[in-house]
Design a protein around this motif. Structure first.
Motif, PDB file in Angstrom:
ATOM      1  N   ALA A  97       4.507   5.834  -5.062  1.00 22.76           N
ATOM      2  CA  ALA A  97       4.728   5.831  -6.510  1.00 22.76           C
ATOM      3  C   ALA A  97       3.936   6.945  -7.175  1.00 22.76           C
ATOM      4  O   ALA A  97       4.417   7.589  -8.124  1.00 22.76           O
ATOM      5  N   TYR A  98       2.723   7.187  -6.671  1.00 26.00           N
ATOM      6  CA  TYR A  98       1.936   8.300  -7.211  1.00 26.00           C
ATOM      7  C   TYR A  98       2.646   9.633  -6.953  1.00 26.00           C
ATOM      8  O   TYR A  98       2.839  10.437  -7.871  1.00 26.00           O
ATOM      9  N   TYR A  99       3.041   9.869  -5.702  1.00 22.94           N
ATOM     10  CA  TYR A  99       3.643  11.156  -5.369  1.00 22.94           C
ATOM     11  C   TYR A  99       5.021  11.335  -6.003  1.00 22.94           C
ATOM     12  O   TYR A  99       5.436  12.461  -6.298  1.00 22.94           O
ATOM     13  N   ARG A 111      -0.891  10.985 -21.260  1.00 24.28           N
ATOM     14  CA  ARG A 111      -0.542  11.048 -19.842  1.00 24.28           C
ATOM     15  C   ARG A 111       0.596  12.042 -19.647  1.00 24.28           C
ATOM     16  O   ARG A 111       1.572  12.028 -20.406  1.00 24.28           O
ATOM     17  N   THR A 149       0.833  -1.210   0.000  1.00 25.63           N
ATOM     18  CA  THR A 149       0.000   0.000   0.000  1.00 25.63           C
ATOM     19  C   THR A 149       0.864   1.254   0.000  1.00 25.63           C
ATOM     20  O   THR A 149       0.613   2.201  -0.761  1.00 25.63           O
ATOM     21  N   THR A 159       5.490  17.999  -8.115  1.00 30.54           N
ATOM     22  CA  THR A 159       5.937  18.234  -6.748  1.00 30.54           C
ATOM     23  C   THR A 159       5.722  19.672  -6.287  1.00 30.54           C
ATOM     24  O   THR A 159       5.337  19.924  -5.142  1.00 30.54           O
ATOM     25  N   ASN A 176       3.982  13.669 -18.058  1.00 28.41           N
ATOM     26  CA  ASN A 176       5.240  13.169 -17.489  1.00 28.41           C
ATOM     27  C   ASN A 176       5.855  14.284 -16.652  1.00 28.41           C
ATOM     28  O   ASN A 176       6.667  15.075 -17.135  1.00 28.41           O
ATOM     29  N   GLN A 209       2.383   1.865  -3.425  1.00 30.67           N
ATOM     30  CA  GLN A 209       1.446   2.435  -4.383  1.00 30.67           C
ATOM     31  C   GLN A 209       1.258   3.935  -4.155  1.00 30.67           C
ATOM     32  O   GLN A 209       1.221   4.722  -5.107  1.00 30.67           O
ATOM     33  N   VAL A 210       1.147   4.317  -2.896  1.00 30.47           N
ATOM     34  CA  VAL A 210       0.943   5.730  -2.572  1.00 30.47           C
ATOM     35  C   VAL A 210       2.161   6.558  -2.956  1.00 30.47           C
ATOM     36  O   VAL A 210       2.040   7.610  -3.603  1.00 30.47           O
ATOM     37  N   SER A 251       5.797  10.651  -8.907  1.00 28.05           N
ATOM     38  CA  SER A 251       5.628  11.093 -10.294  1.00 28.05           C
ATOM     39  C   SER A 251       4.632  12.243 -10.421  1.00 28.05           C
ATOM     40  O   SER A 251       4.269  12.631 -11.530  1.00 28.05           O
ATOM     41  N   ALA A 252       4.188  12.786  -9.294  1.00 30.02           N
ATOM     42  CA  ALA A 252       3.236  13.899  -9.290  1.00 30.02           C
ATOM     43  C   ALA A 252       3.970  15.231  -9.467  1.00 30.02           C
ATOM     44  O   ALA A 252       5.193  15.307  -9.325  1.00 30.02           O
TER      45      ALA A 252
END
Length: 265
Positions: A202-204, A259, A196, A209, A261, A199-200, A206-207
């Motif tokens: 990994a999102y941030y 998407r 978990t 910042t 990048n 997953q969390v 590539s978000a």
């Protein structure tokens, strides 16, 4: 690099692990200083886009203040404890460093988070805990009140009545109940905790910042602000973000139906 914690950066993710498992990661003055320095280092590192804060071992995130190391000396020197200056010089800079960090801090709560250890967890931007983990405001058991930010975070997360109950009783709140009352973002079976968290983060990782950092700052201010001030803060920060590489990339990706990048810049 640090005496009391582990610090590692991999693929834009900084993992800070409180590393005193023999005392359930109790917060000694040295560990508190190391946490503050590590958070500041993560803020200064352009490679870092998200921070995980957790505890070593499988029993504790942090059991709170190291009473043997911190209180014994003070108690032997005086018939009363002078705790205010200690809080101002140790815990306050640590909590401010987390809240002022312009990057998300994900609390991985793998076990007990008690006293100031609970306060430390509550300072994170998202808290994800194991179902078997628990939170406790145990200050009442030694005749003290919550500190290190708990009186600020708790009422805002769960409301004043529940905050008073937890502070005045010190009862344990296990993961599922903590999630139900809004104390944490999510509670998962222990075996699912790392997946978990992965997953969390990994999102941030590539978000955008800079946008995340601006959101964090303005949301922090909203806790004691009015509508007019917030509207101006939104406008000012959007001015800045509109010039960022991530905003340009996000808009371009939207128009091209692909998407984005994000680079974090």
């Amino acid at each position: 690099m640090y005496e009391n914690l582990l610090y590692e950066v991999t693929d834009s993710v900084c993992r800070i692990t409180l590393n005193r498992p023999q005392v359930y990661n109790a917060l000694s003055p040295g560990l508190i200083q190391d946490i503050t320095s590590a958070i500041e280092a993560a803020g200064a590192d352009d490679q870092v886009r998200v921070v995980i804060l957790t505890g070593a071992g499988d029993k504790a995130f942090s059991s709170g203040a190291d009473l043997k190391e911190g209180f014994a000396k003070a108690a032997s020197a005086s018939s009363s404890l002078q705790l205010g200056d200690s809080l101002r010089s140790t815990y306050h800079p640590m909590i401010r460093a987390i809240r002022n960090l312009p990057k998300p801090v994900i609390g991985r709560i793998n076990g007990v988070a008690a006293g100031a250890g609970c306060s430390l967890a509550l300072a994170c931007d998202q808290i994800i805990c194991a179902d078997e983990a628990y939170f406790s405001q145990i200050f009442i058991n030694i005749g003290l009140m919550p500190d290190a930010g708990s009186t600020f975070f708790l009422p805002r997360l769960i409301g004043p009545q529940r905050a008073f109950e937890l502070c005045s009783t010190g009862r344990r709140v296990y993961g599922p109940e903590a999630a139900q009352m809004g104390l944490v973002s999510r509670s998962v079976p222990t075996g699912d905790l790392d997946d978990t968290i992965s997953q969390v983060v990994a999102y941030y990782a590539s978000a955008p910042t800079r946008a995340i950092g601006a959101m964090k700052k303005v949301l922090n201010q909203s806790l004691y602000s009015d509508l007019d001030h917030q509207l101006e803060q939104e406008a000012d920060n959007q001015d800045t973000l509109g010039q960022s590489a991530d905003a340009m990339e996000g808009i371009s990706a939207f128009l091209m139906k692909r998407r984005p990048n994000f680079s974090g810049k």
